[in-house]
Write a protein that holds these residues in place. Structure first.
Motif, PDB file in Angstrom:
ATOM      1  N   LEU A  14       0.835  -1.204   0.000  1.00  0.00           N
ATOM      2  CA  LEU A  14       0.000   0.000   0.000  1.00  0.00           C
ATOM      3  C   LEU A  14       0.863   1.245   0.000  1.00  0.00           C
ATOM      4  O   LEU A  14       0.573   2.236  -0.688  1.00  0.00           O
ATOM      5  CB  LEU A  14      -0.883  -0.028   1.255  1.00  0.00           C
ATOM      6  CG  LEU A  14      -2.037   0.952   1.356  1.00  0.00           C
ATOM      7  CD1 LEU A  14      -3.082   0.648   0.301  1.00  0.00           C
ATOM      8  CD2 LEU A  14      -2.671   0.867   2.743  1.00  0.00           C
ATOM      9  N   ASP A  15       1.955   1.171   0.723  1.00  0.00           N
ATOM     10  CA  ASP A  15       2.846   2.317   0.839  1.00  0.00           C
ATOM     11  C   ASP A  15       3.513   2.668  -0.485  1.00  0.00           C
ATOM     12  O   ASP A  15       4.036   3.766  -0.652  1.00  0.00           O
ATOM     13  CB  ASP A  15       3.925   1.987   1.876  1.00  0.00           C
ATOM     14  CG  ASP A  15       4.190   3.165   2.779  1.00  0.00           C
ATOM     15  OD1 ASP A  15       5.277   3.213   3.372  1.00  0.00           O
ATOM     16  OD2 ASP A  15       3.313   4.040   2.867  1.00  0.00           O
ATOM     17  N   MET A  16       3.499   1.724  -1.424  1.00  0.00           N
ATOM     18  CA  MET A  16       4.159   1.960  -2.703  1.00  0.00           C
ATOM     19  C   MET A  16       3.219   2.570  -3.741  1.00  0.00           C
ATOM     20  O   MET A  16       3.636   2.899  -4.840  1.00  0.00           O
ATOM     21  CB  MET A  16       4.735   0.633  -3.226  1.00  0.00           C
ATOM     22  CG  MET A  16       5.862   0.099  -2.345  1.00  0.00           C
ATOM     23  SD  MET A  16       6.171  -1.649  -2.624  1.00  0.00           S
ATOM     24  CE  MET A  16       7.039  -1.609  -4.179  1.00  0.00           C
ATOM     25  N   LEU A  71      -5.251   6.175  -1.076  1.00  0.00           N
ATOM     26  CA  LEU A  71      -6.350   6.741  -0.306  1.00  0.00           C
ATOM     27  C   LEU A  71      -7.644   6.001  -0.551  1.00  0.00           C
ATOM     28  O   LEU A  71      -8.379   5.683   0.384  1.00  0.00           O
ATOM     29  CB  LEU A  71      -6.505   8.237  -0.656  1.00  0.00           C
ATOM     30  CG  LEU A  71      -7.663   8.962   0.030  1.00  0.00           C
ATOM     31  CD1 LEU A  71      -7.508   8.941   1.548  1.00  0.00           C
ATOM     32  CD2 LEU A  71      -7.739  10.411  -0.456  1.00  0.00           C
ATOM     33  N   ILE A  72      -7.933   5.696  -1.825  1.00  0.00           N
ATOM     34  CA  ILE A  72      -9.222   5.066  -2.087  1.00  0.00           C
ATOM     35  C   ILE A  72      -9.270   3.652  -1.509  1.00  0.00           C
ATOM     36  O   ILE A  72     -10.308   3.199  -1.034  1.00  0.00           O
ATOM     37  CB  ILE A  72      -9.570   5.097  -3.593  1.00  0.00           C
ATOM     38  CG1 ILE A  72     -11.085   4.945  -3.762  1.00  0.00           C
ATOM     39  CG2 ILE A  72      -8.819   4.057  -4.395  1.00  0.00           C
ATOM     40  CD1 ILE A  72     -11.607   5.327  -5.124  1.00  0.00           C
ATOM     41  N   SER A 110     -13.591   2.515 -11.066  1.00  0.00           N
ATOM     42  CA  SER A 110     -12.401   2.320 -11.900  1.00  0.00           C
ATOM     43  C   SER A 110     -11.132   2.599 -11.104  1.00  0.00           C
ATOM     44  O   SER A 110     -10.131   1.898 -11.248  1.00  0.00           O
ATOM     45  CB  SER A 110     -12.465   3.197 -13.157  1.00  0.00           C
ATOM     46  OG  SER A 110     -12.552   4.550 -12.804  1.00  0.00           O
ATOM     47  N   ARG A 111     -11.205   3.576 -10.220  1.00  0.00           N
ATOM     48  CA  ARG A 111     -10.005   3.897  -9.447  1.00  0.00           C
ATOM     49  C   ARG A 111      -9.684   2.763  -8.466  1.00  0.00           C
ATOM     50  O   ARG A 111      -8.524   2.419  -8.252  1.00  0.00           O
ATOM     51  CB  ARG A 111     -10.182   5.211  -8.702  1.00  0.00           C
ATOM     52  CG  ARG A 111      -8.875   5.810  -8.199  1.00  0.00           C
ATOM     53  CD  ARG A 111      -9.086   7.142  -7.487  1.00  0.00           C
ATOM     54  NE  ARG A 111      -9.459   8.215  -8.383  1.00  0.00           N
ATOM     55  CZ  ARG A 111      -9.701   9.464  -7.977  1.00  0.00           C
ATOM     56  NH1 ARG A 111      -9.633   9.776  -6.692  1.00  0.00           N
ATOM     57  NH2 ARG A 111     -10.032  10.403  -8.848  1.00  0.00           N
ATOM     58  N   LEU A 112     -10.717   2.192  -7.904  1.00  0.00           N
ATOM     59  CA  LEU A 112     -10.501   1.065  -6.992  1.00  0.00           C
ATOM     60  C   LEU A 112      -9.899  -0.110  -7.731  1.00  0.00           C
ATOM     61  O   LEU A 112      -8.985  -0.773  -7.233  1.00  0.00           O
ATOM     62  CB  LEU A 112     -11.832   0.629  -6.353  1.00  0.00           C
ATOM     63  CG  LEU A 112     -12.119   1.201  -4.969  1.00  0.00           C
ATOM     64  CD1 LEU A 112     -13.519   0.816  -4.523  1.00  0.00           C
ATOM     65  CD2 LEU A 112     -11.103   0.721  -3.945  1.00  0.00           C
ATOM     66  N   TYR A 113     -10.434  -0.369  -8.921  1.00  0.00           N
ATOM     67  CA  TYR A 113      -9.876  -1.484  -9.687  1.00  0.00           C
ATOM     68  C   TYR A 113      -8.390  -1.240  -9.974  1.00  0.00           C
ATOM     69  O   TYR A 113      -7.553  -2.120  -9.771  1.00  0.00           O
ATOM     70  CB  TYR A 113     -10.635  -1.709 -11.011  1.00  0.00           C
ATOM     71  CG  TYR A 113      -9.794  -2.562 -11.908  1.00  0.00           C
ATOM     72  CD1 TYR A 113      -9.111  -2.003 -12.980  1.00  0.00           C
ATOM     73  CD2 TYR A 113      -9.556  -3.891 -11.591  1.00  0.00           C
ATOM     74  CE1 TYR A 113      -8.243  -2.775 -13.733  1.00  0.00           C
ATOM     75  CE2 TYR A 113      -8.685  -4.668 -12.331  1.00  0.00           C
ATOM     76  CZ  TYR A 113      -8.033  -4.101 -13.401  1.00  0.00           C
ATOM     77  OH  TYR A 113      -7.157  -4.859 -14.130  1.00  0.00           O
ATOM     78  N   ARG A 114      -8.071  -0.040 -10.433  1.00  0.00           N
ATOM     79  CA  ARG A 114      -6.667   0.233 -10.790  1.00  0.00           C
ATOM     80  C   ARG A 114      -5.770   0.140  -9.561  1.00  0.00           C
ATOM     81  O   ARG A 114      -4.648  -0.365  -9.629  1.00  0.00           O
ATOM     82  CB  ARG A 114      -6.534   1.611 -11.438  1.00  0.00           C
ATOM     83  CG  ARG A 114      -7.045   1.692 -12.865  1.00  0.00           C
ATOM     84  CD  ARG A 114      -6.466   2.911 -13.588  1.00  0.00           C
ATOM     85  NE  ARG A 114      -6.758   4.146 -12.885  1.00  0.00           N
ATOM     86  CZ  ARG A 114      -7.890   4.817 -13.034  1.00  0.00           C
ATOM     87  NH1 ARG A 114      -8.840   4.367 -13.838  1.00  0.00           N
ATOM     88  NH2 ARG A 114      -8.096   5.938 -12.375  1.00  0.00           N
ATOM     89  N   ALA A 115      -6.271   0.611  -8.450  1.00  0.00           N
ATOM     90  CA  ALA A 115      -5.481   0.542  -7.210  1.00  0.00           C
ATOM     91  C   ALA A 115      -5.231  -0.906  -6.820  1.00  0.00           C
ATOM     92  O   ALA A 115      -4.121  -1.280  -6.439  1.00  0.00           O
ATOM     93  CB  ALA A 115      -6.209   1.287  -6.082  1.00  0.00           C
TER      94      ALA A 115
END
Lengths: 285, 196
Positions: B128-130, B137-138, B165-170
């Protein structure tokens, strides 16, 4: 794989249970025949479980500290939390020294600063010292013993105020800055949008200053912003926190800050609480 | 409750603090990686919130509002700190952003013990830190704080479709980081082998 790629966001949403009915049907149909997507969904779920597991309990007394801050309210909000008593004491000492001389100027000047030209020169350190009398450091730090007492938070920063000159001026000044800070602060935590005569954004250095955290959490350092000029040699070994354009921020040990202050190494000092965050800004010329 | 606080009732504010301070702390903790910084930020968030409550418009829930303040302050803190481990992501192949890992391990293993859970927590926090701030954040809001998509959209002031989409990419990026580190999903695979 290209067929599976179109199910990517659906799989991610499925891991969250956030699929609509049609999407669910669509995905389930695909999963019946696709081992890789089933594995991918399972991977997402495992990752989510590990992330959920990473939530931690805060320190037991955190809510007490928060409420203590709230109860201090008007006089507390000058520096960051971990350095609050020590750093607040330092600023209050500065204010004590300069309050009588500075207050009428700063009260008007807070609005003046908002529309000041870059050439406007605030009171210099030497002028402050002569205006309020020499009590040692130009920053008005109490001697080490008192400073350490305040760091221990015996009676908090009010101890310093009560023992110093003109506490009424200090209270009035702190209240004045707090009140003005609230007006400029937006509810969502974003700095107020700059407009004609408005408060500056955090990184706007066109008027020669920015706000900063006076002390980090271990109460031993200050962040000094050097803008448009040469930093004193004493900062050469200090850690650089930020270097952007014509500004460089250094992480300066407290003792060094005091000695630099007393030597008059800083030609200008601004007190900036416009956005309700941080108090002292130091600019070198 | 907000009305009571605005009338000067500090006990009412204390109730809000007790209800939300853990979530705010976890946002700050997972964003900064530092318990000390997280405490600082949490105190600052609630102090600011108290002083700014009169500006609270009520168009969003108090929770969304205070999470937004916490998110902004955490990101602000990260940028100010500018330390190595908060630098740009070490994601090695940006051209594949948003794609799944090429090889997806079989993670249908048996349940795992406390030691393995601890190791997984550590690994996922490192991963997560990377991530870039926005993706970190999301994931924190969704996974650590348990916010729904609607609440996340409200907190971050983005569209629902953007949340998805942002969650998927994360997640894809995090999965890739974990696979590259080579230990996270091996825990599952090894359990599968142990399970026979």
């Amino acid at each position: 794989m290209s067929d599976c790629a179109k199910y990517n966001t659906l799989i991610s949403a499925a891991a969250d249970g956030e699929l609509g009915i049609d999407e669910k049907v669509q995905l389930e149909e695909h999963l019946r025949s696709c081992v890789q997507c089933r594995s991918y969904l399972e991977m997402m779920r495992k990752m989510s479980a590990a992330l959920r597991d990473s939530a931690e309990e805060p320190p037991e007394k955190l809510s007490e500290w928060i409420m203590a801050d709230v109860k201090l309210h008007n006089t507390r909000r000058i520096f960051g939390a971990y350095g609050r008593y020590t750093a607040l004491a330092a600023v209050l000492c500065l204010v004590i020294l300069g309050a009588a001389a500075l207050r009428p100027r700063l009260a008007a000047g807070k609005n003046a600063m908002k529309s000041a030209s870059p050439d406007a020169a605030p009171m210099s350190v030497s002028a402050e010292k002569s205006a309020v009398g020499d009590t040692g450091s130009a920053y008005g730090y109490a001697d080490e013993e008192t400073y350490d007492d305040l760091a221990d938070g015996a009676d908090g920063p009010m101890q310093a105020v009560n023992e110093a000159a003109d506490p009424e001026a200090v209270y009035a000044y702190a209240a004045d800055t707090a009140e003005n800070a609230e007006e400029d602060y937006e509810a969502d935590g974003q700095p107020a949008q700059a407009g004609p005569g408005d408060a500056l954004s955090e990184f706007d250095t066109s008027r020669g200053y920015k706000k900063y955290a006076a002390a980090d959490y271990d109460e031993k350092f200050f962040e000094v912003a050097v803008i448009y000029g040469e930093a004193p040699e004493e900062l050469a070994d200090c850690e650089i926190l930020l270097s952007e354009g014509e500004q460089t921020d250094y992480r300066v040990p407290k003792e060094l800050m005091q000695s630099l202050g007393s030597e008059g190494a800083f030609s200008e000092i601004y007190f900036d609480d416009l956005l309700g965050e941080y108090g002292l800004v130091i600019v070198l010329n | 409750m907000i009305g009571a606080v605005l009338s000067g009732d500090k006990d009412a504010y204390e109730k809000l603090v007790l209800e939300y301070h853990k979530s705010v702390y976890n946002i700050a903790l997972r964003m900064t990686g530092s318990p000390e910084d997280a405490c600082d930020i949490t105190q600052d968030v609630f102090f600011k919130a108290y002083r700014s409550l009169k500006h609270f418009r009520g168009s969003a829930s108090f929770g969304s509002w205070i999470y937004r303040v916490a998110s902004n302050m955490s990101i602000d803190h990260l940028r100010r700190r500018k330390r190595q481990h908060t630098a740009e992501t070490v994601y090695l192949d940006d051209s594949r952003e948003g794609e799944r890992p090429a090889e997806i391990p079989d993670v249908s293993g048996e349940p795992y013990g406390e030691l393995e859970r601890k190791e997984m927590r550590r690994a996922v926090c490192e991963g997560l830190d990377m991530l870039p701030e926005e993706q970190k954040l999301i994931l924190v809001l969704r996974e650590v704080n348990g916010l729904s998509y609607t609440e996340i959209a409200e907190t971050l002031k983005i569209e629902l479709s953007t949340v998805k989409s942002r969650l998927y990419r994360a997640r894809a990026r995090l999965a890739d980081c974990l696979l590259k580190k080579g230990n996270f999903f091996e825990t599952y695979s090894s359990n599968k082998r142990k399970g026979g």
